[in-house]
Scaffold this motif. Structure first.
Motif, PDB file in Angstrom:
ATOM      1  N   ARG A 147       0.816  -1.174   0.172  1.00 54.62           N
ATOM      2  CA  ARG A 147      -0.392   0.152  -0.018  1.00 54.62           C
ATOM      3  C   ARG A 147       0.775   1.020  -0.012  1.00 54.62           C
ATOM      4  NH1 ARG A 147      -3.730  -2.545   3.426  1.00 54.62           N
ATOM      5  NH2 ARG A 147      -5.738  -3.607   2.381  1.00 54.62           N
ATOM      6  N   ALA A 148       2.076   0.948   0.830  1.00 52.52           N
ATOM      7  CA  ALA A 148       2.494   2.275   0.620  1.00 52.52           C
ATOM      8  C   ALA A 148       2.827   2.757  -0.697  1.00 52.52           C
ATOM      9  CB  ALA A 148       4.273   1.990   1.245  1.00 52.52           C
ATOM     10  N   PRO A 149       3.546   2.808  -1.868  1.00 49.90           N
ATOM     11  CA  PRO A 149       3.272   3.187  -3.179  1.00 49.90           C
ATOM     12  C   PRO A 149       2.805   3.384  -3.357  1.00 49.90           C
ATOM     13  CG  PRO A 149       4.891   1.042  -3.462  1.00 49.90           C
ATOM     14  CD  PRO A 149       3.893   1.092  -2.248  1.00 49.90           C
ATOM     15  N   GLY A 150       1.538   2.948  -3.469  1.00 48.67           N
ATOM     16  CA  GLY A 150      -0.053   2.923  -3.601  1.00 48.67           C
ATOM     17  C   GLY A 150      -0.792   2.150  -4.262  1.00 48.67           C
ATOM     18  N   LEU A 151       0.012   0.700  -3.957  1.00 49.01           N
ATOM     19  CA  LEU A 151      -0.224  -0.850  -4.816  1.00 49.01           C
ATOM     20  C   LEU A 151      -1.368  -1.087  -4.262  1.00 49.01           C
ATOM     21  CD1 LEU A 151       2.867  -2.132  -6.016  1.00 49.01           C
ATOM     22  CD2 LEU A 151       1.351  -0.850  -7.115  1.00 49.01           C
ATOM     23  N   ASP A 152      -2.146  -0.449  -3.644  1.00 46.74           N
ATOM     24  CA  ASP A 152      -3.199  -1.140  -2.683  1.00 46.74           C
ATOM     25  C   ASP A 152      -4.651  -2.048  -3.959  1.00 46.74           C
ATOM     26  OD1 ASP A 152      -2.997   1.346  -2.155  1.00 46.74           O
ATOM     27  OD2 ASP A 152      -4.882   1.475  -1.111  1.00 46.74           O
TER      28      ASP A 152
END
Lengths: 302, 419
Positions: A147-152
Motif C-alpha cells: 500500500r505504501a507506493p499506492g499498490l492498494d
C-alpha cells in the motif's frame, strides 16, 4: 563396496546384535502403531472405551467424502511447492553459490548465503508460522509494503481468501524447503571434480551449459534423495497448515494429515481418522517404492 | 557396568522413589484459564490459601491450554497421568464423553455434603449433569463450574458519545448505529472471521429468531436442523459485509487481532465473550468501554463456565472437593468479580470492581430468565471447526447463505441421525 571376504558366517551373525536397538525402536515407534492404526481403521471408536468393528464402512465413506478428496487435490499442489520448486530453485542457487558467488565474492559470502537459506530449516516451524501469519495478516507487513507506493489493488487478504491462501501457504513452504535442498546439493557439488568445470570452461561452455551438462548429471544421486524425502514430506505436510490456516478458509488449504488430526481429536471419529491415515500411508509407500525402483534402474544404466 | 551393579542401581531407585512416595502427599491440580484472566488471578490466590491450609501436602499446579484438553483430554484422563482435580471443557464432546466412559468421579454426594446445593441452583447445573450416553442436562453431577460466561457486544463508550449514538436495544437500532459509524468512515464491527468470534456473532443473530423449541431441539440434537434462524443470521452477516460494517478481510483475522482493533480504539464494537474482560480491563486505558447484549427476545450465547472435575484415578478426592468449595466460597466469588470476572454466586454488595459487578449482574439476569442459549458448536462433535470454516466461506463470499445453511444442515443432520 565389497563385503569383507575373510569374515565367516559366524562373525556376520554377530553383526545382527547391533541391529537390535534399532529394530526395537522401529517396532515400537513405527511398526506397532501402524498395525494398530490399520486395525482401528475398521472400527468406530471415540478414543476411549471399546472400539466397535464396522468392516469397510470407513473406507466406503472416504470414497464420497468431499473434504478428503479436496485435501488430496491440495496435496498435489504441495508436491509442487515442497518438491518441484524447492529442488529446481535449490539446484540453481547451489550452482550459483558454488561456482559463481564463491569465485567472484569469496568463500565467506557464499557461506553466508548458504547459512541464510538454511535458516528456515532451523527455526521452529510454529514460531516461523506465527510470524508468517502476522506478515500475511490483512493489516500485516506485506499489505503495508504494497500500500505504501499506492499498490492498494495488489494488497490481499492473503490467508483469509480461498484464492490466495494456498499460494500464500505454498510460499512459506518453499521458503522452508529451499534451504534443505540447497545444502544437500552444495555438499554434492564439492564431490565433483573441479577439473571438469575447468575443462568445460576452456572449451567455452557458459554457466548454464556447465549446469546442464556437468552439475545436474553428476548430482543425480543427491537429486534423487532430495526429491524422495521432500516428496514424502509433501504427502504428510501438517505443521505449516496447522499454524497458518488450520485448513481454512472454508477448507481451502485442507490436507490429509490435518483431516486425520481433525477427525481424531475433534470429531472423535478415531476409526475414520485411521482410515485416512492408512490411505495416506499406502500412497506414500507406493510412491516411494516406485521412485526407488526408478532410481536403481537409472543407477544401473550408468 | 556389570549386570549385578545395574540391578542394584535399579533396586535402589525403586526403593527411594517408593519411600519418597510414602513421605509426602502430593496433590496435582490443572487448569487452563489464562494467568491474567479473572479466573486465573483468583484461582492462583485461592491456591496460595489452599497450600497454606495444607502444609503437609505438596501441591503441583500445571498450566494447560483449552486446546490441549479439547484435543487430548480424554486420553489423558484415560491414563495414569491424570491429576487429582482439573478444569475440564464443558459439553457433550468433552466432559460428556469422559463422564460416559467412566473416567470421572460422580460429585452427587459432595454436592449436598459440601453444601454446594445452597450456592448453586438446578439451572446452573445443566452442564454439570451428563447422562450415561454423555448428553448434558440430566444424570449424575460430574463437574462443578464456579463462574459464568456470555457473549456480548463490547463497545467504545467514547466513540458512541462522540457520534451521538445510543446503546441499541433492537437489531434495527444496532444496524442504525453501524450505519452511522460507517457513514463517518469507521468500520464499526471488529470480527475474527478466521476464528471463534465468527460463530458467536452468527449464533447471537440466530437467537434473534429462535424460540424455546428451536434452542432445545438444536442443543439436544432432537430433530433435523431447522435452518430458518441460521439463514437469517447468515443473510445478516453477508449484508453487514456488503455494507462495510464488517471488513471483507475479516477472514484473515483471528480473535486476538480483532480484539486489538477494539482495544486500540480503531473499531467501536467487538462481539465476543466475557473471557475478554480481564484483558480489556488491563489493556484499555484511553477510553471508556462497556458491554451490551446483542438484542434478542430471550436467548443469549452463554453458559456456566468450564467444569472442575475429579478424575476416576484421583488419589485425593477429598482435597479436590475442598478445592471446589474454596472457589465457591463468598470470599473467592467476590474476589473473582473484583478481578473483572463473571461470578456465579458473588454478593453484589461487596463487589467493588464495576466491570465484574456489571458482568455478574448481567449473567444473573440471563440465567434467571433461563436465557442461556449455550454455544452453537455444542450439539455436534467437531462442529466448532465446521462453523469456523463455513463462516469464513460465508464472509469471503464463496458460500451463499443458502449454501452455508445447507452445509451446516448436512453435518448437523448426519450427527443427529447417527447419535
Amino acid at each position: 563396496m565389497a563385503t569383507p571376504s575373510g569374515a565367516s558366517t559366524e562373525d556376520k551373525r554377530s553383526y545382527y546384535l547391533y541391529l537390535i536397538p534399532g529394530a526395537i525402536g522401529f517396532i515400537a515407534i513405527v511398526l506397532l502403531p501402524q498395525i494398530a492404526n490399520f486395525a482401528l481403521s475398521f472400527t468406530a471408536w471415540k478414543g476411549v472405551g471399546t472400539p466397535r468393528f464396522v468392516g469397510l464402512q470407513n473406507y466406503e465413506k472416504l470414497l464420497t467424502d468431499g473434504q478428503f478428496w479436496g485435501s488430496m487435490s491440495h496435496t498435489l499442489l504441495f508436491v509442487i511447492s515442497m518438491t518441484i520448486i524447492p529442488v529446481v530453485l535449490g539446484l540453481v542457487l547451489a550452482a550459483l553459490l558454488f561456482d559463481y558467488i564463491r569465485d567472484e565474492f569469496g568463500e565467506t559470502v557464499s557461506s553466508l548465503f548458504r547459512a541464510a537459506f538454511y535458516l528456515p530449516q532451523i527455526l521452529p516451524i510454529t514460531a516461523a508460522g506465527v510470524l508468517w501469519g502476522w506478515i500475511f495478516n490483512p493489516v500485516g507487513v506485506v499489505n503495508i509494503i504494497l500500500r505504501a507506493p499506492g499498490l492498494d489493488g495488489l494488497a490481499q487478504n492473503w490467508l483469509g481468501d480461498a484464492t490466495y491462501a494456498l499460494p500464500a501457504v505454498s510460499l512459506v513452504i518453499v521458503w522452508i524447503q529451499v534451504g534443505y535442498c540447497l545444502v544437500v546439493f552444495m555438499a554434492g557439488l564439492s564431490r565433483i571434480d573441479p577439473a571438469l568445470y575447468e575443462a568445460a570452461e576452456l572449451d567455452g561452455a557458459g554457466w548454464w551449459q556447465r549446469l546442464v551438462t556437468i552439475t545436474i548429471p553428476l548430482l543425480a544421486p543427491e537429486i534423487f534423495v532430495v526429491v524422495l524425502t521432500t516428496l514424502i514430506a509433501a504427502l504428510k505436510v501438517f505443521a505449516p497448515i496447522f499454524v497458518l490456516t488450520a485448513g481454512g478458509p472454508d477448507n481451502a488449504t485442507l490436507v490429509p494429515s490435518y483431516l486425520t488430526y481433525y477427525h481424531f481429536f475433534t470429531t472423535q471419529r478415531v476409526g475414520y481418522a485411521a482410515s485416512i491415515a492408512v490411505v495416506q500411508t499406502i500412497l506414500t509407500i507406493g510412491l516411494a517404492v516406485i521412485f526407488l525402483r526408478f532410481q536403481s534402474s537409472q543407477a544401473g544404466k550408468e | 557396568m556389570k549386570l549385578s551393579t545395574l540391578a542394584m542401581a535399579i533396586g535402589a531407585m525403586v526403593l527411594t522413589s517408593g519411600m519418597a512416595h510414602a513421605q509426602d502427599k502430593t496433590f496435582n491440580i490443572w487448569w487452563f484459564e489464562d494467568a491474567v484472566s479473572a479466573q486465573g488471578i483468583t484461582w492462583t490466590k485461592a491456591l496460595e490459601e489452599f497450600k497454606a491450609n495444607h502444609p503437609d501436602v505438596t501441591v503441583n499446579f500445571e498450566q494447560k491450554t483449552f486446546a490441549q484438553l479439547q484435543a487430548s483430554g480424554s486420553m489423558i484422563l484415560n491414563s495414569d497421568q491424570a491429576p487429582d482435580v482439573l478444569e475440564y471443557n464443558k459439553g457433550n464432546a468433552t466432559a460428556g464423553l469422559v463422564a460416559s466412559q467412566g473416567l470421572l468421579q460422580s460429585l452427587d454426594d459432595a454436592y449436598t455434603a459440601q453444601g454446594w446445593d445452597k450456592i448453586l441452583n438446578e439451572g446452573q447445573l445443566a452442564l454439570s449433569r451428563y447422562s450415561d450416553v454423555g448428553v448434558y442436562g440430566s444424570g449424575p453431577i460430574w463437574g462443578i463450574s464456579t463462574y459464568g460466561e456470555y457473549v456480548s457486544a463490547f463497545y467504545n463508550i467514547d466513540m458512541f458519545e462522540k457520534a451521538g449514538l445510543k446503546v441499541p436495544t433492537t437489531l434495527e437500532e444496532l444496524t442504525a448505529d453501524f450505519e452511522a459509524f460507517k457513514a463517518a468512515g469507521v468500520t464499526p464491527l471488529a470480527l475474527g472471521g478466521a476464528d471463534t468470534s465468527g460463530q458467536h456473532v452468527l449464533a447471537s443473530l440466530a437467537y434473534t429468531k429462535a424460540d424455546d423449541t428451536w434452542v432445545q431441539n438444536y442443543q439436544g440434537l432432537k430433530a433435523p436442523l431447522d435452518t430458518a434462524p441460521y439463514l437469517f443470521a447468515a443473510q445478516t452477516m453477508v449484508d453487514w459485509v456488503a455494507k462495510g460494517y464488517v471488513s471483507k478481510d475479516s477472514t484473515g483475522i483471528k480473535d486476538p487481532d480483532a480484539a486489538l482493533q477494539f482495544t486500540s480504539g480503531k473499531a467501536p464494537i467487538y462481539i465476543s465473550g466475557t473471557w475478554n474482560l480481564g484483558n480489556f480491563s488491563s489493556s484499555i486505558k484511553d477510553f471508556k468501554w462497556g458491554q451490551f447484549l446483542v438484542p434478542t427476545p430471550k436467548y443469549s450465547v452463554g453458559s456456566t463456565g468450564n467444569l472442575w472435575v475429579v478424575p476416576k484415578g484421583s488419589k485425593n478426592p477429598d482435597l479436590a472437593q475442598e478445592w471446589i468449595s474454596l472457589l465457591l466460597s463468598p470470599k473467592y466469588q467476590t474476589e473473582q468479580a473484583n478481578n473483572g470476572g463473571v461470578s456465579i454466586a458473588a454478593d453484589a454488595a461487596t463487589v467493588t470492581n464495576p466491570v465484574g459487578q456489571n458482568a455478574s449482574a448481567v449473567f444473573k439476569e440471563i440465567a434467571d430468565k433461563q436465557g442461556l442459549g449455550f454455544y452453537p458448536d455444542w450439539p455436534v462433535p467437531g462442529f466448532y471447526d465446521v462453523l469456523i470454516q463455513k463462516v469464513a466461506g460465508l464472509l469471503q463470499g464463496t458460500l451463499t447463505p443458502d449454501q452455508f445453511v445447507g452445509e451446516l444442515k448436512t453435518t448437523y443432520d448426519d450427527a443427529q441421525a447417527n447419535q
